[in-house]
Design an enzyme around this catalytic site. Structure first.
Site, PDB file in Angstrom:
ATOM      1  N   ASP A   1       1.022  -1.225  -0.072  1.00 41.10           N
ATOM      2  CA  ASP A   1       0.037  -0.095  -0.080  1.00 41.10           C
ATOM      3  C   ASP A   1       0.928   1.248   0.070  1.00 41.10           C
ATOM      4  O   ASP A   1       2.169   1.186  -0.636  1.00 41.10           O
ATOM      5  CB  ASP A   1      -1.154  -0.027   1.151  1.00 41.10           C
ATOM      6  CG  ASP A   1      -2.325   0.536   0.873  1.00 41.10           C
ATOM      7  OD1 ASP A   1      -2.480   1.942   0.553  1.00 41.10           O
ATOM      8  OD2 ASP A   1      -3.291  -0.152   0.817  1.00 41.10           O
TER       9      ASP A   1
ATOM     10  N   ASP B   1      -1.751   3.196  18.174  1.00 44.96           N
ATOM     11  CA  ASP B   1      -2.552   1.898  18.222  1.00 44.96           C
ATOM     12  C   ASP B   1      -2.141   0.975  17.076  1.00 44.96           C
ATOM     13  O   ASP B   1      -2.895   0.109  16.809  1.00 44.96           O
ATOM     14  CB  ASP B   1      -3.942   2.530  17.693  1.00 44.96           C
ATOM     15  CG  ASP B   1      -5.044   1.669  18.192  1.00 44.96           C
ATOM     16  OD1 ASP B   1      -4.540   0.859  19.229  1.00 44.96           O
ATOM     17  OD2 ASP B   1      -6.322   1.992  17.929  1.00 44.96           O
TER      18      ASP B   1
ATOM     19  N   HIS C   1      -3.737   6.069   3.249  1.00 46.60           N
ATOM     20  CA  HIS C   1      -4.418   4.890   3.145  1.00 46.60           C
ATOM     21  C   HIS C   1      -3.786   3.289   3.479  1.00 46.60           C
ATOM     22  O   HIS C   1      -4.440   2.562   4.036  1.00 46.60           O
ATOM     23  CB  HIS C   1      -4.304   4.721   1.576  1.00 46.60           C
ATOM     24  CG  HIS C   1      -5.460   3.575   0.791  1.00 46.60           C
ATOM     25  ND1 HIS C   1      -5.181   2.355   0.860  1.00 46.60           N
ATOM     26  CD2 HIS C   1      -6.586   3.738   0.543  1.00 46.60           C
ATOM     27  CE1 HIS C   1      -5.858   1.668   0.132  1.00 46.60           C
ATOM     28  NE2 HIS C   1      -7.152   2.489   0.038  1.00 46.60           N
TER      29      HIS C   1
ATOM     30  N   ASN D   1      -5.375  -2.037  24.653  1.00 46.16           N
ATOM     31  CA  ASN D   1      -4.675  -1.059  25.116  1.00 46.16           C
ATOM     32  C   ASN D   1      -5.578   0.165  25.489  1.00 46.16           C
ATOM     33  O   ASN D   1      -4.687   1.424  25.687  1.00 46.16           O
ATOM     34  CB  ASN D   1      -3.636  -0.820  24.074  1.00 46.16           C
ATOM     35  CG  ASN D   1      -4.141  -0.444  22.868  1.00 46.16           C
ATOM     36  OD1 ASN D   1      -5.359  -0.532  22.388  1.00 46.16           O
ATOM     37  ND2 ASN D   1      -3.563   0.162  21.636  1.00 46.16           N
TER      38      ASN D   1
ATOM     39  N   VAL E   1      -9.133   1.581  17.888  1.00 42.96           N
ATOM     40  CA  VAL E   1      -9.668   0.458  17.486  1.00 42.96           C
ATOM     41  C   VAL E   1      -8.989  -0.693  17.638  1.00 42.96           C
ATOM     42  O   VAL E   1      -7.745  -0.718  18.181  1.00 42.96           O
ATOM     43  CB  VAL E   1      -9.931   0.639  15.752  1.00 42.96           C
ATOM     44  CG1 VAL E   1     -10.863   2.071  15.479  1.00 42.96           C
ATOM     45  CG2 VAL E   1      -8.632   1.034  15.156  1.00 42.96           C
TER      46      VAL E   1
ATOM     47  N   ASN F   1     -13.853  -0.459  -6.843  1.00 44.54           N
ATOM     48  CA  ASN F   1     -14.894   0.605  -6.154  1.00 44.54           C
ATOM     49  C   ASN F   1     -15.838   1.267  -7.412  1.00 44.54           C
ATOM     50  O   ASN F   1     -16.250   2.164  -7.241  1.00 44.54           O
ATOM     51  CB  ASN F   1     -14.231   1.454  -5.402  1.00 44.54           C
ATOM     52  CG  ASN F   1     -13.708   1.062  -4.372  1.00 44.54           C
ATOM     53  OD1 ASN F   1     -14.065   0.051  -3.637  1.00 44.54           O
ATOM     54  ND2 ASN F   1     -12.627   1.901  -3.653  1.00 44.54           N
TER      55      ASN F   1
ATOM     56  N   ALA G   1      -7.011  -7.941  -8.225  1.00 42.73           N
ATOM     57  CA  ALA G   1      -7.972  -8.949  -7.588  1.00 42.73           C
ATOM     58  C   ALA G   1      -8.590  -9.889  -8.457  1.00 42.73           C
ATOM     59  O   ALA G   1      -9.060 -11.162  -8.134  1.00 42.73           O
ATOM     60  CB  ALA G   1      -9.182  -8.229  -7.159  1.00 42.73           C
TER      61      ALA G   1
ATOM     62  N   TYR H   1      -7.077 -11.645 -11.288  1.00 32.09           N
ATOM     63  CA  TYR H   1      -6.257 -12.706 -11.749  1.00 32.09           C
ATOM     64  C   TYR H   1      -6.836 -14.199 -11.524  1.00 32.09           C
ATOM     65  O   TYR H   1      -7.115 -14.434 -10.521  1.00 32.09           O
ATOM     66  CB  TYR H   1      -4.874 -12.583 -11.407  1.00 32.09           C
ATOM     67  CG  TYR H   1      -3.962 -11.550 -11.702  1.00 32.09           C
ATOM     68  CD1 TYR H   1      -3.827 -11.667 -13.288  1.00 32.09           C
ATOM     69  CD2 TYR H   1      -3.537 -10.482 -10.889  1.00 32.09           C
ATOM     70  CE1 TYR H   1      -3.105 -10.257 -13.646  1.00 32.09           C
ATOM     71  CE2 TYR H   1      -3.080  -9.383 -11.370  1.00 32.09           C
ATOM     72  CZ  TYR H   1      -2.497  -9.184 -12.917  1.00 32.09           C
ATOM     73  OH  TYR H   1      -1.758  -8.318 -13.316  1.00 32.09           O
TER      74      TYR H   1
ATOM     75  N   VAL I   1      -4.799 -16.113  -5.668  1.00 26.20           N
ATOM     76  CA  VAL I   1      -5.567 -14.808  -5.449  1.00 26.20           C
ATOM     77  C   VAL I   1      -7.016 -14.686  -4.967  1.00 26.20           C
ATOM     78  O   VAL I   1      -7.803 -15.439  -5.581  1.00 26.20           O
ATOM     79  CB  VAL I   1      -5.264 -13.870  -6.848  1.00 26.20           C
ATOM     80  CG1 VAL I   1      -6.010 -12.451  -6.680  1.00 26.20           C
ATOM     81  CG2 VAL I   1      -3.960 -13.826  -7.147  1.00 26.20           C
TER      82      VAL I   1
ATOM     83  N   SER J   1     -11.222  -1.547  -0.505  1.00 25.20           N
ATOM     84  CA  SER J   1      -9.933  -1.332   0.264  1.00 25.20           C
ATOM     85  C   SER J   1      -9.905  -1.519   1.739  1.00 25.20           C
ATOM     86  O   SER J   1      -9.204  -2.030   2.226  1.00 25.20           O
ATOM     87  CB  SER J   1      -9.333   0.105  -0.038  1.00 25.20           C
ATOM     88  OG  SER J   1      -8.684   0.222  -1.261  1.00 25.20           O
TER      89      SER J   1
END
Length: 422
Positions: free
Chosen positions: A7, A16, A41, A55, A59, A137, A147, A149, A154, A206
């Site tokens: 990414d 976090d 991202h 913790n 999140v 999207n 995605a 292939y 995959v 994503s």
């Protein structure tokens, strides 16, 4: 089990996120650092997968453990974009560093032959790795890569909301394997070009992809001796199909359903895959036969590297009736021979119309595909080299003509495809 995220980088220092010596990384580009995320991202994706639990901060990630080995491949730059060669270098680096699960919340409109070759090589070598990627999207049925292939390594991930309804933006097609939460997902982010840390609520495939990748890493860590094929099967077979799809086993919207960590882990714990797709026992098929006053028509297709592009229609031109057809998307396995047999009245004239949506036929740019139409085991027509479409006819209306001598469809000479940029 080590996971990898390809990414825009990783917000190292976010309170976090894991920040220890188990977090490593790689940047294929000449500028920037893998541990600095100038876009945010990649850090959002990382939080969904691995945000620290217990913790009292922010999140909780799917793994919720700060000691899960994590490798970062900065396949996208701080601007949020990247090159295919950079993404491929990151994929290779993830595998070289021992990652079992690789999340790729990124995508583009076309496949890369270099990536395809890399995936094929991993498959041939028996490499146990699973690439989990966002379906896209665009909201339509187009394919997004990596995605889409057609590889057992995959998985394409669609997005659903909190009611397990497919998100309107989530792309749908026959490559979608599974779905995950992808609407209003809160996670960790960077701000100020990576200098500051915060949280944000985003949506997209994503965001769905790291939910699935996180579950894959989680269940694999409990069963580290399992193969990538077994982990994938557990994910797909244990997924929960949303109620609105009724008795669907799989569909193009959400694949096999919404990922479920507990179900997947229970399945691996019990080692019970009964009834899962591709594992249920099947009876040997009965020999195909027609009545004594019918002919057997057979259509044989060998696909090229892009099987979903091929479609055909066989029509009886005497009656204008469609005898058989295979719409685009019928064939899903590359370089594979398929056969369809039909009982037809004796004699008759036929038209065979075949198309390739990309416009390069099924031979010989990307494979040695072919088609052959036989009648009572005698070849009537054949081919493979054409552009967007081709029509061939055989037979005649009226009395049954004499059976022609067997024919062998011409085999086109191999051609070397023109090089394409990665």
């Amino acid at each position: 089990v080590k996971a990898c995220i390809i990414d825009t980088g990783y917000g190292r220092g976010h309170p976090d996120l894991p920040n220890n010596n188990l977090i490593t990384g790689f940047n294929p580009y000449g500028s920037g650092e893998w541990f600095v995320d100038g876009d945010g991202h990649g850090t959002h994706v990382a939080g969904t997968m691995a945000a620290v639990g217990g913790n009292s901060v922010g999140v909780v990630g799917v793994t919720s453990k700060a000691n899960m080995p994590l490798h970062i491949g900065k396949g996208l730059t701080d601007s949020g974009s990247g090159s295919m060669s950079g993404v491929l270098d990151a994929m290779k680096n993830c595998v070289e560093n021992g990652a079992k699960v690789v999340n790729m919340s990124l995508g583009g409109g076309g496949p890369s032959s270099a990536v395809e070759s890399f995936l094929t090589g991993l498959e041939d070598d028996g490499t146990n790795v699973l690439f989990v990627a966002a379906a896209g999207n665009g909201g339509g049925s187009s394919y997004s890569y990596p995605a889409s292939y057609d590889s057992p390594l995959v998985m394409s991930v669609a997005a659903v909301n909190s009611n397990s309804v497919k998100a309107s933006f989530s792309q749908y097609n026959d490559q979608v394997d599974i779905a995950g939460p992808g609407v209003n997902v809160k996670s960790t982010v960077t701000t100020s070009s990576g200098a500051s840390f915060s949280y944000a609520t985003w949506g997209g495939t994503s965001m769905a992809s790291p939910h699935v990748a996180g579950v894959a890493a989680l269940i694999w860590s409990h069963h580290p001796t399992k193969s990538a094929a077994e982990i994938r099967l557990a994910l797909e077979c244990s997924a929960v199909m949303p109620q609105q799809y009724g008795n669907d086993v799989r569909n193009n919207d959400v694949g096999y359903g919404v990922v479920n960590a507990k179900n997947a882990l229970d399945m691996l714990d019990s080692n019970n895959f009964d009834g899962c797709p591709g594992t249920a026992p099947t009876m040997a098929p009965s020999p195909f036969s027609c009545s004594s006053d019918e002919d057997i028509m057979e259509v044989r297709i060998k696909t090229d590297q892009y099987p979903t592009e091929t479609a055909w229609i066989l029509t009886n031109t005497c009656s204008s009736a469609v005898v058989a057809e295979a719409p685009a998307g019928t064939y899903t396995s590359s370089n594979t021979e398929y056969s369809d047999k039909i009982c037809v009245p004796p004699g008759g004239a036929y038209s065979f119309f075949i198309t390739d949506s990309f416009g390069d036929g099924i031979c010989c740019s990307y494979g040695e595909g072919f088609y052959n139409v036989l009648k009572n085991d005698v070849s009537m027509i054949g081919g493979g080299q054409f552009g967007t479409d081709e029509t061939k006819t055989f037979g005649q209306c009226g009395p049954t003509p004499p059976t022609p001598a067997p024919q062998t469809p011409p085999t086109p000479a191999p051609q070397t495809p023109a090089p394409t940029s990665a």
